[in-house]
Design an enzyme around this catalytic site. Structure first.
Site, PDB file in Angstrom:
ATOM      1  CG  ASP A 491      39.819-110.665   0.857  1.00 28.91           C
ATOM      2  OD1 ASP A 491      39.982-109.777  -0.077  1.00 28.91           O
ATOM      3  OD2 ASP A 491      40.741-110.417   1.804  1.00 28.91           O
ATOM      4  CE  LYS A 492      44.780-110.108  -4.874  1.00 21.39           C
ATOM      5  NZ  LYS A 492      46.122-110.269  -4.507  1.00 21.39           N
ATOM      6  CG  PHE A 611      46.521 -97.812   3.527  1.00 18.24           C
ATOM      7  CD1 PHE A 611      47.117 -97.742   2.248  1.00 18.24           C
ATOM      8  CD2 PHE A 611      45.517 -98.530   3.509  1.00 18.24           C
ATOM      9  CE1 PHE A 611      46.471 -98.356   0.898  1.00 18.24           C
ATOM     10  CE2 PHE A 611      44.796 -99.213   2.442  1.00 18.24           C
ATOM     11  CZ  PHE A 611      45.301 -99.009   1.318  1.00 18.24           C
ATOM     12  NE  ARG A 667      48.619-105.183  -3.144  1.00 17.44           N
ATOM     13  CZ  ARG A 667      47.807-105.192  -1.895  1.00 17.44           C
ATOM     14  NH1 ARG A 667      47.957-106.324  -1.308  1.00 17.44           N
ATOM     15  NH2 ARG A 667      47.079-104.247  -1.710  1.00 17.44           N
ATOM     16  CG  ASP A 733      46.020-106.372  -5.937  1.00 15.30           C
ATOM     17  OD1 ASP A 733      46.229-105.227  -6.232  1.00 15.30           O
ATOM     18  OD2 ASP A 733      46.963-107.278  -5.638  1.00 15.30           O
ATOM     19  CG  ASP A 889      41.727-110.748   5.631  1.00 18.63           C
ATOM     20  OD1 ASP A 889      40.627-109.972   5.810  1.00 18.63           O
ATOM     21  OD2 ASP A 889      42.626-110.360   5.228  1.00 18.63           O
ATOM     22  CG  ASP A 893      37.090-109.246   3.672  1.00 21.76           C
ATOM     23  OD1 ASP A 893      36.904-108.353   2.706  1.00 21.76           O
ATOM     24  OD2 ASP A 893      37.808-110.198   3.889  1.00 21.76           O
TER      25      ASP A 893
END
Length: 1219
Positions: A491-492, A611, A667, A733, A889, A893
């Site tokens: 993951d980023k 969100f 970002r 992202d 994290d 995920d």
């Protein structure tokens, strides 16, 4: 009795079905019922086998169906046989549940799947006839904490559904409270609402442990040895077995208690609505789907999954996700009358079991109601716990090969038994009792009962070392899997980069044009952009601190405003404002504009649309004190926000500016807003749909966030790539930002090229298509050749630069630590990496499945991925033959972490159910640590297995030789070999730590690989040869006289003495040779206890051999070697030394020789069909000889030439495979 029509009806009913078809939990279900004839035959087998059949039934429960029951239609079955996708079989007993006539009041709870139009039945079909029941009885069975019930309409068993399946959102919004009678009836069906991990008593654990095949074999061996008068040896093995059982019971009990404590909840009672807002307090275990509960205000851990109906709830989901950030759950809002509830899509409205409630909020301090969706093991927490209790088979080749090798040893034992019968019957004319004992004794020798335990030693040591490094494991067998990983996904945000972000700048938009960037948003005029920054978030105050998403916190704090929760000073907002924001500086407390009688500038957040991962945006509705209207503000991914804005308000160069920032690794978020009509009231806002609120917005500007790379990320990625481990980024992202981070962390080298894959679905007669676009802005203009090639700031050579300098090829420097020299090596050809987003991935999956396979092989950046798509991508990698690891994290995920062969969750929690591995240190250094330990554990398992196999063969050879001369080893000789030598070595061999570096090749994954088989065969032959040499040397001595045993217990002879001495050294020699060090483990001298034990055992064996001591001679029943000259002993010692030299040469120079490996490979090609390589290797080879991907072109899935579109772009570059 059934009449003829009834019999005909039953014949039409099925005797098998498929449950959960098309899912991971797919089961084949077969019906069985008791058979009188088979039952009689079964008891006959019990008598003639002295009850051993019951033991077989315990090991293989499915045998009960074959031996005692007959196949029948499912409706009449009393037992079902289930077989999962891995061909594992389970037996479940059918139970019946008597329910009163009021059953019809809640039939919808479990027959909902049959009420839809797609499942409507044609009642003219005979198969749909309802089986008449004289009593209202529900048939069901429970499998792995999931209940399946008989459906009278579909004539089969199906999973008991709850409100999480096929439930309309309107039904939840208008859901009525259950009466006590309805609740009681549902509780009969759904059972208790609890996720309990059974902590078995020591007595039950003892019975289960003793009935393990390993201990049954031990018990058989002890009885055999006792009968054969090996009393001391049998007693010692019994004591060791008891100690092993006690240790195993303690560890098993501790693991059960740990898991039990991890999943248990402290909540005991809860308030449930019984209609007319009348609440009743009941135990949480009595909750059922459909109950309307009052969510406790704070400090409570939820025991069910529930959808919030009104108000909001702030929870901590660290138990499930490993991420301890507070999450706000808001009330459901129906946007479409046909919208179906989904726990995944509507997780922002769902409070999940296992999460801790921090606060609840509702206007006027009223209760926050929520409708229970799922209970017990059907909850999100229950599903994760079930995955721990009932893990899917790992399918590791090592374990399959181990079982095959044990079967091979059993075959060898049969030959040994045949030879034993021959020698004792034909040559020795032994008694029947002695023949039986000798034959059975061969089995205990060739198949060592300690073999399974020895294979897990490396894993146990590796798990303890990982724990010391704060990496916790809830699935130890997966440690060996880590040694075979060849692809690792990351993951980023929060994994490769820091959790927190910095708001670098804001780009305001006025009159559809970008203004100059603003680094300090607090200096903005008090306009909609500033108000949007201060209000468009889901922050809350917990214990006096602002909590929420880290990016929201950074954005809000940049405004230098203050946030207040509801208090006494909310009367001017009519007690409807959950959150208020206002400036904190004195200058801004008195605004220049006229706000009527206002003295302060304050904004209240009236409503939130949280969100959504699917929508990639969030919105709020606010009211500024003194204004007559309310405002809407929306924040999210720029490409999403732009679509819901008035096109006239979006600057023309927005895409270009976004690209400029994205390729630098920033970002980018967009902010938009609009005023609502002054006539819109608070009540209308609460009922307003999201689509109405988020439409016709005015584009306000861009927010530029900077997400810094963690300092550990680049070295770890460099280490993985140098070790031949492919690295992939899977992020939510945008592609450009992910590519920039990929370059910064080293996934994409500076000279490599990136091609963006953009796919679109078919529409308006145009077929689905794929555009292959080279990512612009990837090259710098001029290289700095003086820079360190490993520096992050080193630019790469652009193609234009190479053309200007005549295609000059520069070189890198490679340092060899072994030779202590630096050599100049040519640069690798630039590689091509693919970048694709989640939407394009879904298009490829639907329209271009073959292209998707190639994209998975070449792809490095997978952006805009939803949690479901992350899991799908992991599964695609696995289908291609990759051994996949995943590090994230834990928040979005979880599914991917569970699907991967080795999933690592970065979490401060010591253990969570989010992944098999949890790292308390929040960076990716745990990845290389885990892979090093996995490789060490795998190599240790191989070494221990090979050693135990050689131990069995060496002892087998010794016993076969002694049986020929009618002798055997004595009690103490067996004890010395099995306990002092073998057990010590097996325990300490795995103590060697993992090597410091990851090398470019992985350890073998198969025990039956030709080199391993060759090693074992040569070592066995070598041991037999040198034992035979010692025996022949003994026989050639002039003083040797053949001896005969005086009785059955007599084991003392020259033959047994020499064979015992030589074989004692052989066990130590092969242990040393199998203890290989680099490149996967440290050298043997670093394992001080192990090396010390080998030295001590060698010295002890030498003392027994060279310095005859009367006490030891008597104990071991050996002949006195001191009676003869020293030369005899020295020659035997030379034979031992020859065996050591030969064994060492075999292990390090023969089986590891490249020529030998090549010869074996050539021979195998002649005798067996060629084994196909992994699919990803075939695809790599296929693409290597082509110009794939077709950069600058557009690919369609229409076969017609008229639709074969090709759009050539300038600036194409040569491609090579991204290995």
């Amino acid at each position: 009795m059934l009449n003829g029509a009834g019999q005909a009806t039953l014949q039409l009913l099925p005797d098998n079905t498929v449950l959960n078809e098309g899912t991971e939990e797919e089961l084949k279900c077969y019906g069985y019922r008791e058979s009188g004839c088979k039952r009689c035959l079964f008891y006959f087998l019990v008598v003639i086998t002295l009850g051993l059949v019951f033991l077989l039934l315990y090991w293989k429960p499915e045998l009960e169906c074959y031996l005692k029951k007959s196949r029948c239609v499912l409706y009449r079955a009393d037992t079902v046989l289930l077989m999962d996708r891995y061909e594992q079989k389970y037996v479940c007993t059918i139970k019946s549940l008597n329910i009163a006539d009021e059953l019809s009041e809640f039939n919808d709870a479990y027959n909902r799947e049959e009420s839809g139009p797609e499942n409507s039945l044609d009642h003219s079909d005979m198969a749909t006839l309802t089986v008449k029941q004289f009593e209202p009885v529900v048939l069901y069975f429970d499998f792995q904490h999931v209940r399946y019930i008989w459906s009278s309409r579909s004539k089969t068993y199906s999973k008991l559904l709850d409100l999480s399946s096929n439930t309309l959102m309107t039904s939840l919004e208008n859901h009525k409270a259950l009466t006590r009678l309805q609740q009681a009836h549902r509780r009969m069906l759904y059972g208790n609402n609890s996720v309990e991990v059974e902590v078995k008593s020591y007595w039950k654990l003892l019975i289960e442990e003793v009935l393990n095949p390993f201990y049954i074999f031990q018990l058989f061996s002890i009885v055999l040895w006792t009968t054969d008068q090996y009393y001391v040896y049998a007693l010692c093995i019994l004591v060791i077995s008891l100690i092993s059982i006690i240790i195993s019971l303690y560890q098993t009990k501790r693991q059960m208690v740990t898991l039990h404590n991890m999943v248990k909840t402290d909540a005991t009672t809860i308030s449930v609505d019984r209609g007319d807002s009348c609440y009743e307090t009941i135990p949480v275990t009595d909750l059922v789907p459909g109950d309307i509960i009052a969510v406790p205000s704070q400090g409570c851990t939820m025991t069910c999954d529930a959808v919030v109906l009104q108000g909001s709830v702030i929870v901590n989901e660290s138990m499930l996700t490993g991420e301890s950030l507070p999450v706000t759950k808001t009330a459901i809002a129906v946007h479409d009358q046909q919208e179906v509830y989904s726990p995944t899509e509507h997780k922002r409205n769902t409070v999940f079991a296992g999460t801790k409630v921090l606060q609840t909020r509702f206007y006027g301090g009223r209760k926050v109601p929520a409708v229970v969706i799922r209970t017990g093991f059907n909850t999100a927490k229950g599903e994760l716990v079930r995955a721990i209790l009932f893990p899917k088979p790992l399918g590791f080749k090592f374990y399959r090969d181990a079982m095959r090798f044990i079967m091979f040893l059993a075959v060898v034992a049969c030959f040994g038994m045949a030879y034993s019968v021959y020698t004792h019957v034909v040559l020795l004319h032994a008694s029947a009792r002695r023949i039986v004992l000798r034959v059975l004794d061969v089995v205990t020798i060739i198949v060592p009962p300690a073999l399974p335990a020895a294979m897990t030693v490396g894993t146990v040591y590796a798990q303890n070392r990982l724990k010391k490094k704060q990496i916790f494991c809830i699935s130890p067998p997966r440690i060996n899997f880590c040694g075979r990983l060849n692809l690792f996904c990351f993951d980023k945000t929060g994994t490769l980069t820091e959790d927190g972000m910095d708001l670098g700048k804001v780009l305001p938009v006025v009159d559809s044009r970008f203004l100059h960037s603003v680094s300090d948003p607090s200096l903005l005029d008090r306009n909609n952009l500033l108000i949007g920054l201060a209000t468009c978030h889901s922050l809350t105050i917990i214990d006096g601190e602002i909590s929420g998403d880290p990016m929201d916190i950074v954005m809000f704090k940049s405004t230098k405003w203050m946030l207040e929760e509801p208090g006494s000073d909310t009367s001017k907002f009519d007690n409807i404002m959950p959150t208020i924001v206002k400036p904190v500086t004195r200058e801004t407390f008195m605004p220049e504009e006229d706000l009527g009688e206002a003295t302060n500038f304050e904004v209240g957040i009236v409503h939130q649309f949280p969100f959504s991962n699917k929508l990639k945006r969030m919105s709020v509705i606010t009211r500024t004190f003194g204004k007559s209207n309310m405002d809407v503000f929306c924040k999210g991914a720029p490409e999403v926000v732009m679509k819901i804005c008035d096109n006239k308000t979006v600057p023309d160069d927005t895409d270009e500016i976004m690209m400029q920032y994205a390729i630098q690794g920033f970002r980018v978020m967009a902010l938009a807003g609009k005023p609502l009509d002054p006539k819109v009231t608070w009540h209308q806002v609460q009922r307003m749909s999201r689509d109405d609120a988020e439409s016709g917005l005015t584009f306000l500007g861009l927010l530029i966030f900077q997400n810094k790379l963690k300092p550990q990320s680049k070295p770890v990625i460099r280490t993985l790539r140098s070790a031949g481990i492919r690295t992939v980024m899977i992020t939510g992202d945008r592609s450009e930002t992910a590519v920039s981070v990929g370059r910064n962390c080293g996934m994409i080298d500076s000279r490599d090229h990136v091609v963006v894959v953009k796919a679109s679905k078919s529409e308006e007669g145009r077929p689905a298509s794929i555009c292959w676009e080279a990512l612009e802005g990837a090259h710098t203009e001029s290289p700095d050749l003086s820079s360190d090639p490993d520096s992050e700031d080193t630019p790469f050579l652009s193609s234009s630069y190479q053309q200007q300098h005549g295609g000059v090829q520069f070189s890198n420097y490679k340092y060899s630590a072994a030779k202590k020299v630096t050599t100049r090596v040519p640069m690798e050809e630039p590689k091509t990496h693919l970048a694709i987003d989640g939407y394009s991935l879904s298009v490829l999956e639907e329209h271009f499945p073959e292209t998707l396979r190639k994209v998975c092989v070449r792809g490095t950046i997978f952006s805009r991925m939803s949690p479901d798509q992350k899991c799908l991508l992991i599964q695609k990698f696995q289908e291609l033959g990759y051994s996949v690891g995943m590090c994230g994290d834990g928040a979005n995920d979880c599914e991917a972490l569970k699907a991967a062969h080795a999933g690592i969750s970065l979490s401060e929690a010591e253990a969570s159910v989010a992944a098999p591995f949890t790292s308390a240190i929040n960076n990716i250094e745990c990845v290389t640590t885990l892979m090093r330990e996995g490789r060490a554990a795998l190599v240790t398992s191989f070494g221990c297995f090979k050693y135990m196999a050689l131990y069995s063969f060496i002892q087998f050879i010794s016993v076969m030789i002694l049986y020929t001369y009618e002798f055997s080893l004595s009690d103490w000789q067996f004890l010395y070999i099995d306990l002092a030598i073998t057990t010590t070595i097996a325990i300490l061999m795995g103590y060697t730590e993992a090597y410091e570096r990851l090398v470019s090749h992985r350890p073998e994954g198969s025990l039956l690989k030709p080199t391993n088989i060759l090693s074992i065969l040569l070592q066995v032959s070598c041991a037999a040869l040198f034992q035979a040499a010692a025996l022949f040397y003994l026989i050639e001595q002039p003083w040797y006289v053949e001896q005969k045993p005086r009785n059955d217990a007599d084991t003392q002879s020259w033959v047994s003495t020499v064979v015992f001495i030589v074989s004692s050294y052989q066990y130590i020699v092969v242990a040393f040779c199998f203890s290989k060090g680099p490149p996967f483990r440290k050298r043997i001298y670093t394992n001080v206890p192990y090396l010390s034990s080998l030295i001590f055992l060698t010295i002890l064996s030498t003392c027994i051999f060279m310095i005859p001591i009367e006490f030891l001679l008597k104990i071991f029943k050996m002949e006195d070697l001191g009676e003869h000259n020293l030369q005899f002993r020295l020659v035997l010692l030379a034979i031992v030394g020859g065996h050591f030299l030969a064994s060492y040469i075999i292990e390090y120079f023969v089986t590891e020789n490249l020529c030998v490996k090549s010869c074996i490979k050539s021979c195998l090609k002649c005798v067996q069909p060629k084994k196909l390589p992994a699919q990803y290797k075939l695809l790599e080879k296929e693409m290597e000889g082509s110009d794939w991907p077709p950069t600058g072109e557009e690919t369609t899935n229409d076969r017609s030439p008229s639709f074969d579109l090709t759009l050539q772009q300038d600036g194409n570059f040569p491609l090579s495979i991204n290995r």
